[in-house]
Design a protein around this motif. Structure first.
Motif, PDB file in Angstrom:
ATOM      1  N   UNK A 166       0.827  -1.201   0.000  1.00 37.39           N
ATOM      2  CA  UNK A 166       0.000   0.000   0.000  1.00 37.39           C
ATOM      3  C   UNK A 166       0.860   1.249   0.000  1.00 37.39           C
ATOM      4  N   UNK A 167       0.291   2.313  -0.550  1.00 37.20           N
ATOM      5  CA  UNK A 167       0.843   3.663  -0.457  1.00 37.20           C
ATOM      6  C   UNK A 167      -0.298   4.558   0.015  1.00 37.20           C
ATOM      7  N   UNK A 168      -0.145   5.152   1.187  1.00 31.30           N
ATOM      8  CA  UNK A 168      -1.202   5.973   1.770  1.00 31.30           C
ATOM      9  C   UNK A 168      -0.681   7.392   1.968  1.00 31.30           C
ATOM     10  N   UNK A 169      -1.412   8.366   1.441  1.00 31.58           N
ATOM     11  CA  UNK A 169      -1.041   9.773   1.559  1.00 31.58           C
ATOM     12  C   UNK A 169      -2.110  10.502   2.359  1.00 31.58           C
ATOM     13  N   UNK A 170      -1.703  11.046   3.484  1.00 33.87           N
ATOM     14  CA  UNK A 170      -2.606  11.825   4.315  1.00 33.87           C
ATOM     15  C   UNK A 170      -2.398  13.308   4.014  1.00 33.87           C
ATOM     16  N   UNK A 171      -3.395  13.915   3.363  1.00 32.30           N
ATOM     17  CA  UNK A 171      -3.325  15.341   3.096  1.00 32.30           C
ATOM     18  C   UNK A 171      -4.101  16.126   4.147  1.00 32.30           C
ATOM     19  N   UNK A 172      -3.964  17.420   4.132  1.00 36.10           N
ATOM     20  CA  UNK A 172      -4.721  18.244   5.082  1.00 36.10           C
ATOM     21  C   UNK A 172      -6.222  18.130   4.839  1.00 36.10           C
ATOM     22  N   UNK A 173      -6.620  17.828   3.600  1.00 34.40           N
ATOM     23  CA  UNK A 173      -8.045  17.767   3.263  1.00 34.40           C
ATOM     24  C   UNK A 173      -8.598  16.346   3.219  1.00 34.40           C
ATOM     25  N   UNK A 174      -7.721  15.369   2.906  1.00 39.91           N
ATOM     26  CA  UNK A 174      -8.233  14.010   2.708  1.00 39.91           C
ATOM     27  C   UNK A 174      -7.103  12.999   2.712  1.00 39.91           C
ATOM     28  N   UNK A 175      -7.505  11.751   2.885  1.00 40.52           N
ATOM     29  CA  UNK A 175      -6.601  10.609   2.772  1.00 40.52           C
ATOM     30  C   UNK A 175      -6.889   9.902   1.457  1.00 40.52           C
ATOM     31  N   UNK A 176      -5.823   9.651   0.658  1.00 40.48           N
ATOM     32  CA  UNK A 176      -5.958   8.923  -0.597  1.00 40.48           C
ATOM     33  C   UNK A 176      -4.880   7.854  -0.641  1.00 40.48           C
ATOM     34  N   UNK A 177      -5.145   6.785  -1.384  1.00 42.70           N
ATOM     35  CA  UNK A 177      -4.184   5.682  -1.349  1.00 42.70           C
ATOM     36  C   UNK A 177      -4.358   4.765  -2.541  1.00 42.70           C
ATOM     37  N   UNK A 178      -3.378   3.858  -2.716  1.00 47.46           N
ATOM     38  CA  UNK A 178      -3.541   2.637  -3.502  1.00 47.46           C
ATOM     39  C   UNK A 178      -3.265   1.465  -2.573  1.00 47.46           C
ATOM     40  N   UNK A 179      -4.104   0.396  -2.637  1.00 44.81           N
ATOM     41  CA  UNK A 179      -5.375   0.336  -3.356  1.00 44.81           C
ATOM     42  C   UNK A 179      -6.242   1.553  -3.035  1.00 44.81           C
ATOM     43  N   UNK A 235      -8.579   4.346  -2.002  1.00 46.89           N
ATOM     44  CA  UNK A 235      -9.522   4.661  -0.939  1.00 46.89           C
ATOM     45  C   UNK A 235      -9.427   6.151  -0.691  1.00 46.89           C
ATOM     46  N   UNK A 236     -10.558   6.797  -0.536  1.00 44.05           N
ATOM     47  CA  UNK A 236     -10.566   8.222  -0.224  1.00 44.05           C
ATOM     48  C   UNK A 236     -11.444   8.451   1.004  1.00 44.05           C
ATOM     49  N   UNK A 237     -10.916   9.192   1.947  1.00 44.02           N
ATOM     50  CA  UNK A 237     -11.651   9.570   3.146  1.00 44.02           C
ATOM     51  C   UNK A 237     -11.304  11.015   3.473  1.00 44.02           C
ATOM     52  N   UNK A 238     -12.319  11.828   3.685  1.00 43.21           N
ATOM     53  CA  UNK A 238     -12.077  13.242   3.992  1.00 43.21           C
ATOM     54  C   UNK A 238     -12.809  13.624   5.277  1.00 43.21           C
ATOM     55  N   UNK A 239     -12.167  14.466   6.046  1.00 41.68           N
ATOM     56  CA  UNK A 239     -12.750  14.938   7.314  1.00 41.68           C
ATOM     57  C   UNK A 239     -12.761  16.461   7.342  1.00 41.68           C
ATOM     58  N   UNK A 240     -13.779  16.995   7.986  1.00 42.54           N
ATOM     59  CA  UNK A 240     -13.805  18.410   8.321  1.00 42.54           C
ATOM     60  C   UNK A 240     -13.942  18.513   9.839  1.00 42.54           C
ATOM     61  N   UNK A 241     -13.602  19.666  10.363  1.00 43.70           N
ATOM     62  CA  UNK A 241     -13.558  19.813  11.813  1.00 43.70           C
ATOM     63  C   UNK A 241     -14.880  20.310  12.377  1.00 43.70           C
ATOM     64  N   UNK A 242     -15.339  19.645  13.440  1.00 43.59           N
ATOM     65  CA  UNK A 242     -16.447  20.190  14.210  1.00 43.59           C
ATOM     66  C   UNK A 242     -15.919  21.346  15.074  1.00 43.59           C
ATOM     67  N   UNK A 243     -16.816  22.026  15.731  1.00 40.81           N
ATOM     68  CA  UNK A 243     -16.437  23.191  16.540  1.00 40.81           C
ATOM     69  C   UNK A 243     -15.433  22.814  17.626  1.00 40.81           C
ATOM     70  N   UNK A 264     -15.565  15.278  11.370  1.00 43.56           N
ATOM     71  CA  UNK A 264     -16.863  15.070  10.750  1.00 43.56           C
ATOM     72  C   UNK A 264     -16.623  14.753   9.292  1.00 43.56           C
ATOM     73  N   UNK A 265     -17.268  13.720   8.791  1.00 42.61           N
ATOM     74  CA  UNK A 265     -17.071  13.316   7.405  1.00 42.61           C
ATOM     75  C   UNK A 265     -17.353  14.471   6.452  1.00 42.61           C
ATOM     76  N   UNK A 266     -16.516  14.569   5.380  1.00 38.54           N
ATOM     77  CA  UNK A 266     -16.675  15.624   4.371  1.00 38.54           C
ATOM     78  C   UNK A 266     -16.988  14.980   3.032  1.00 38.54           C
ATOM     79  N   UNK A 267     -18.265  14.712   2.753  1.00 36.66           N
ATOM     80  CA  UNK A 267     -18.633  14.010   1.522  1.00 36.66           C
ATOM     81  C   UNK A 267     -18.375  14.829   0.268  1.00 36.66           C
ATOM     82  N   UNK A 268     -18.355  16.148   0.366  1.00 39.98           N
ATOM     83  CA  UNK A 268     -18.123  16.976  -0.820  1.00 39.98           C
ATOM     84  C   UNK A 268     -16.699  16.781  -1.339  1.00 39.98           C
ATOM     85  N   UNK A 269     -15.720  16.858  -0.437  1.00 41.04           N
ATOM     86  CA  UNK A 269     -14.323  16.649  -0.846  1.00 41.04           C
ATOM     87  C   UNK A 269     -14.132  15.223  -1.346  1.00 41.04           C
ATOM     88  N   UNK A 270     -14.726  14.257  -0.661  1.00 39.90           N
ATOM     89  CA  UNK A 270     -14.612  12.866  -1.105  1.00 39.90           C
ATOM     90  C   UNK A 270     -15.167  12.697  -2.514  1.00 39.90           C
TER      91      UNK A 270
END
Length: 384
Positions: free
Chosen positions: A243-256, A258-266, A271-277
């Motif tokens: 695997x190669x996993x890259x954690x960015x400030x906006x989202x996590x992307x990888x091979x195989x 997978x994309x996961x994005x978070x936004x900050x609650x107060x 909190x999941x960020x479906x728009x960025x994903x």
């Protein structure tokens, strides 16, 4: 028609042969060479056209009309063979790792420059569709500045793997899993995000006491923006999950993929960020699939270069950068120090003599066999 020869008809040569046969309208294999000519003869029996068989590559390049040579021999021979072929006026595709030392890389690149010939280094994973898709997404910047990278170069090799005559020694194999297996993932790392500024590492041999070299290493790379990359190089991992996993400030992307994005609650919790994903998934889906992947993709790349249509993606400069990262890992692990990059000619792991003198020798090589009966191998790279 580009005329091709292959030097070294061991297990990896099959990937080259099959790839060249995918482009029979553009190239033709005319000669095979191996110090065990019977191996070359067995390979030649698969062809309908006549092939010349040699046990001496120098005789082959002197007698045959050749445009391109694939060098598929053990790592310690890469530099001498590649330089001899380039000096004869023939282009070269050399298997990974490019050489056993950075000094040898310099000599190979100088020979290519002086003779105005193409030198390309095998990095077949760059030509896999999931890898090209990930590279495109990274280049877009949508994931944000990269803050952490996880590279898992997990392979598994049995005890007998190091019984082959050239494996398991610093002199002939040039290193263990970090050099000869993780080279694929270390190449993709430096291609995707560039070179780090420093490296710390540890290495061990935990399951192969018939080899001088490591079978497991863990390295930490630090970049100018303080991003950390951790690289696990192994031949003790069952399942060979890579695997190669890259954690960015906006989202996590990888091979195989997978994309996961978070936004900050107060309160700072995620909190999941479906728009960025969704944006990242759309970009990933837009990138086309490769018609030719792996070795076939790389051989098409060098054929296009020889036809004057492009520059090769993986030249000798790129090959040296990947080896520089690997040698920095060895230097850090062997000398128990943090290593600054770039390495210089004064660094102990720049030359082959320096590597042999300073590397950690874990065990003595206990067995030397000429060949295995089976040439079935795994070459990784299934990133679906």
């Amino acid at each position: 028609m580009i005329k091709v020869a292959i030097i070294g008809v061991g297990a990896i040569s099959k990937a080259h042969i099959d790839a060249y046969l995918s482009f029979q309208e553009r190239c033709e294999i005319v000669a095979l060479c191996d110090i065990y000519p019977e191996k070359a003869q067995r390979a030649a029996e698969k062809f309908t056209n006549h092939l010349s068989i040699y046990s001496d590559y120098k005789q082959m390049i002197n007698e045959e009309e050749i445009d391109l040579v694939s060098v598929c021999t053990p790592p310690y021979t890469h530099a001498d063979i590649t330089i001899d072929v380039l000096e004869s006026g023939v282009n070269v595709l050399v298997e990974k790792p490019m050489a056993s030392s950075l000094e040898e890389c310099d000599a190979m690149n100088e020979a290519a420059r002086r003779n105005k010939k193409v030198l390309s280094v095998v990095a077949q994973n760059r030509f896999m569709t999931p890898i090209k898709k990930l590279k495109s997404v990274l280049n877009s910047g949508l994931a944000g500045e990269i803050v952490h990278i996880q590279i898992d170069s997990h392979w598994w090799r049995g005890y007998s793997y190091y019984d082959l005559w050239w494996r398991g020694t610093w002199e002939k194999e040039g290193g263990g899993c970090t050099l000869n297996h993780a080279v694929h993932h270390i190449d993709m790392l430096q291609w995707m995000v560039g070179m780090p500024k420093e490296i710390t590492a540890v290495a061990t041999n935990t399951a192969h006491d018939n080899a001088e070299v490591e079978d497991l290493s863990i390295a930490i790379c630090k970049y100018e923006n303080n991003c950390l990359a951790q690289i696990t190089s192994s031949v003790v991992h069952h399942g060979e999950e890579q695997t190669l996993i890259f954690q960015g400030r906006n989202a996590r992307i990888s091979v195989p993929w997978k994309v996961t994005a978070s936004q900050s609650m107060e309160n700072g919790f995620p909190l999941n960020d479906p728009i960025v994903e969704s944006e990242l998934q759309k970009l990933y889906n837009q990138y086309p699939s490769q018609k030719h992947e792996g070795h076939s993709g790389q051989i098409e790349d060098i054929l296009l270069a020889l036809e004057g249509k492009k520059e090769v993606l993986v030249d000798g400069i790129q090959g040296k950068r990947t080896l520089e990262l690997i040698m920095a890992i060895y230097q850090a692990a062997s000398l128990k120090q943090t290593v600054k990059l770039p390495l210089t000619k004064n660094d102990p792991f720049y030359t082959r003599a320096g590597v042999l003198e300073n590397a950690t020798y874990f065990y003595e090589k206990k067995k030397h066999i000429s060949n295995f009966n089976s040439e079935d191998i795994t070459i990784g790279g299934n990133y679906k």
